[in-house]
Design a protein around this motif. Structure first.
Motif, short mmCIF file in Angstrom:
data_model
loop_
_atom_site.label_atom_id
_atom_site.label_comp_id
_atom_site.label_asym_id
_atom_site.label_seq_id
_atom_site.Cartn_x
_atom_site.Cartn_y
_atom_site.Cartn_z
N VAL A 297 0.83 -1.20 0.00
CA VAL A 297 0.00 0.00 0.00
C VAL A 297 0.87 1.25 0.00
N SER A 298 1.97 1.23 0.73
CA SER A 298 2.89 2.37 0.77
C SER A 298 3.46 2.66 -0.61
N LEU A 299 3.83 1.60 -1.33
CA LEU A 299 4.33 1.78 -2.69
C LEU A 299 3.26 2.42 -3.57
N LEU A 300 2.02 1.98 -3.41
CA LEU A 300 0.91 2.57 -4.16
C LEU A 300 0.75 4.05 -3.83
N LEU A 301 0.82 4.39 -2.54
CA LEU A 301 0.64 5.78 -2.12
C LEU A 301 1.77 6.67 -2.64
N ILE A 302 2.98 6.15 -2.69
CA ILE A 302 4.11 6.91 -3.23
C ILE A 302 3.88 7.23 -4.70
N ILE A 303 3.42 6.22 -5.44
CA ILE A 303 3.17 6.43 -6.88
C ILE A 303 2.04 7.44 -7.08
N ILE A 304 0.95 7.27 -6.34
CA ILE A 304 -0.19 8.19 -6.48
C ILE A 304 0.19 9.60 -6.06
N GLY A 305 1.04 9.71 -5.04
CA GLY A 305 1.45 11.03 -4.54
C GLY A 305 2.23 11.85 -5.54
N THR A 306 2.78 11.19 -6.56
CA THR A 306 3.54 11.95 -7.56
C THR A 306 2.64 12.74 -8.51
N PHE A 307 1.35 12.38 -8.58
CA PHE A 307 0.47 13.10 -9.51
C PHE A 307 -0.84 13.55 -8.88
N MET A 308 -1.06 13.26 -7.59
CA MET A 308 -2.31 13.68 -6.94
C MET A 308 -2.01 14.47 -5.68
N GLU A 309 -2.68 15.58 -5.52
CA GLU A 309 -2.49 16.46 -4.36
C GLU A 309 -2.89 15.75 -3.08
N THR A 310 -2.26 16.12 -1.96
CA THR A 310 -2.39 15.39 -0.69
C THR A 310 -3.83 15.24 -0.23
N LEU A 311 -4.58 16.34 -0.13
CA LEU A 311 -5.95 16.24 0.36
C LEU A 311 -6.81 15.39 -0.56
N SER A 312 -6.57 15.50 -1.85
CA SER A 312 -7.33 14.71 -2.81
C SER A 312 -7.08 13.22 -2.62
N SER A 313 -5.83 12.85 -2.45
CA SER A 313 -5.50 11.43 -2.29
C SER A 313 -6.07 10.89 -0.97
N ILE A 314 -6.08 11.72 0.07
CA ILE A 314 -6.61 11.26 1.36
C ILE A 314 -8.12 11.00 1.27
N VAL A 315 -8.85 11.96 0.71
CA VAL A 315 -10.31 11.78 0.66
C VAL A 315 -10.70 10.69 -0.33
N LEU A 316 -9.88 10.45 -1.35
CA LEU A 316 -10.19 9.41 -2.33
C LEU A 316 -9.84 8.02 -1.82
N LEU A 317 -8.65 7.87 -1.23
CA LEU A 317 -8.13 6.54 -0.93
C LEU A 317 -8.47 6.03 0.46
N THR A 318 -8.75 6.93 1.40
CA THR A 318 -9.05 6.46 2.76
C THR A 318 -10.24 5.50 2.81
N PRO A 319 -11.38 5.84 2.19
CA PRO A 319 -12.50 4.88 2.24
C PRO A 319 -12.26 3.61 1.45
N ILE A 320 -11.28 3.62 0.55
CA ILE A 320 -10.97 2.43 -0.25
C ILE A 320 -9.99 1.52 0.48
N LEU A 321 -8.92 2.10 1.03
CA LEU A 321 -7.83 1.31 1.58
C LEU A 321 -7.97 1.00 3.07
N LEU A 322 -8.60 1.91 3.82
CA LEU A 322 -8.63 1.72 5.27
C LEU A 322 -9.42 0.50 5.72
N PRO A 323 -10.65 0.28 5.23
CA PRO A 323 -11.42 -0.88 5.73
C PRO A 323 -10.70 -2.22 5.57
N PRO A 324 -10.12 -2.52 4.41
CA PRO A 324 -9.41 -3.81 4.32
C PRO A 324 -8.18 -3.88 5.23
#
Length: 430
Positions: free
Chosen positions: A323-350
């Motif tokens: 997941v960390s590798l995924l977040l590093i890749i996404i962080g290169t093209f997506m702004e921080t707040l955007s990635s948090i609101v998008l990915l938290t409901p997807i990644l956190l429950p599992p």
């Protein structure tokens, strides 16, 4: 409601197409949600209801408060006082000006909650000072850009507020959880600067540390130095919520600026305008993101993702690394707040199903978001540092690599030793 694989395909397929077309993340999330509702029994009024509830949360009011407080601090020239104190404290060690920069960024981070704001406020003063002392321009800009990322790790932090709302955890507890990783990263950055200063012979100010000079600087900068102690003190002491503390920070910064005669009506209006623009950008994302996240939960999409994770491995350590590798890749093209609101409901429950603490993941998410702020093509802190230093993004990107390496080391440490982030949160929980 039972998991519906068709809804997952529709919502993620539409979102992917929108992002590839360059649609802003807030609108992309809204369109993806509307597309999924078209093929589901849930009525369209769901969007209006969640837009309202998603942007009306009390905790989100803290964001404009801390942004405005930081803007007022800069315009009141209180940041100059912070830098002077840190310069007297650490200026005469090897790499002293760079160490002073990181200490100043850490202190300002406790006021603004914003990475780019910290980079701009400290960089405008420290980059010219380091260049005059003989530091390479690109390296100086890299130091400031890296120090600016502390604005989202050391509380109060706007991304932490957004994550806490998205993950339904305590904002105060998450702030407290960020202290140990934040101070640890400051120590790592400072050690790197000391080694760099030893190797290059750069950095000593020529002014040996004297307690009298330090106490004088501390007294002259008392208005700036007291503010984070006051704001964080009322939060951790249970005297105020983060939202109330943000309003206290605004009142304090306003009073300090008026007393120092550095904050006039024009400066106050400009600070309000900047705050309004930044807050509007956050809310445009938060509303659709709330609808998106709740729709995912409603149709069991997180359960599907959890099963996909478990099919790879049920080892939370390995999954967190992936997941960390995924977040590093996404962080290169997506702004921080955007990635948090998008990915938290997807990644956190599992991840929670695998036994990962939401607090550990939140702090890890923020640390990896710091890496994204220093990684092209987005690299928002790189652009701010480039504008201040008037050097190219390419040169700064090479100079910042060792500092990114330290952030990645911290991320691995947080994965292996979750108590570094969860211990302090447990104090609030008890």
């Amino acid at each position: 409601m039972m998991a519906d694989p068709n809804i997952a395909v529709i919502i993620f397929g539409t979102l992917g197409v929108m992002l590839l077309l360059g649609v802003p993340i807030g609108y992309a999330l809204g369109i993806a949600t509307a597309a999924a509702l078209t093929f589901s029994p849930t009525p369209y009024i769901y969007i209006a209801q969640t837009l309202y509830t998603g942007t009306g949360l009390f905790a989100l009011i803290a964001i404009p408060g801390f942004i405005l407080a930081g803007e007022l601090m800069v315009r009141s020239k209180l940041t100059d006082q912070i830098i002077r104190v840190m310069f007297v404290l650490a200026g005469n060690i090897n790499g002293g000006l760079a160490v002073c920069t990181f200490l100043s960024c850490a202190f300002f981070a406790a006021l603004s909650g914003s990475g780019p704001a910290t980079t701009a406020a400290i960089g405008s003063i420290m980059i010219p000072a380091m260049v005059r002392a003989g530091y390479p321009v690109a390296w100086s800009a890299a130091v400031v850009a890296s120090g600016g990322t502390l604005g989202i790790l050391i509380p109060p932090s706007n991304p932490m507020i957004v994550y806490a709302v998205s993950a339904n955890v305590s904002v105060t507890g998450l702030f407290l959880a960020g202290l140990i990783p934040g101070f640890l990263l400051v120590a790592m950055f400072s050690a790197y600067c000391w080694v760099y200063g030893r190797m290059t012979g750069l950095g000593k100010s020529g002014e040996p540390f004297r307690m009298k000079a330090f106490l004088t600087a501390l007294w002259e900068g008392k208005a700036a130095m007291i503010m984070p102690v006051l704001v964080l003190g009322v939060i951790y002491g249970g005297l105020a919520t983060p939202t109330e503390a943000a309003m206290l920070a605004v009142i304090y910064a306003s009073a300090a600026g008026i007393i120092s005669r550095n904050l006039g009506l024009k400066e106050y209006i400009n600070a309000m305008i900047t705050t309004g623009k930044l807050t509007g950008a956050v809310l445009i994302i938060m509303g659709p993101a709330t609808a998106f996240g709740r729709l995912l939960t409603l149709y069991g999409v997180p359960d599907q993702i959890a099963q996909a994770f478990i099919s790879i491995s049920n080892d939370p350590l390995l999954i967190l690394l992936l997941v960390s590798l995924l977040l590093i890749i996404i962080g290169t093209f997506m702004e921080t707040l955007s990635s948090i609101v998008l990915l938290t409901p997807i990644l956190l429950p599992p991840l929670v199903q695998l036994g990962v603490s939401p607090v550990q993941f939140g702090i890890l998410f923020v640390v990896l978001s710091q890496v994204g702020m220093l990684s092209p093509p987005l690299g928002v802190n790189l652009f701010v540092a480039s504008a201040v230093s008037r050097t190219t993004i390419e040169k700064i990107s090479w100079a910042v690599l060792p500092l990114i390496g330290l952030m990645l080391v911290l991320a691995v440490v947080l994965i292996i030793f979750p108590s570094l982030s969860t211990f302090a949160y447990g104090i609030v929980a008890r």
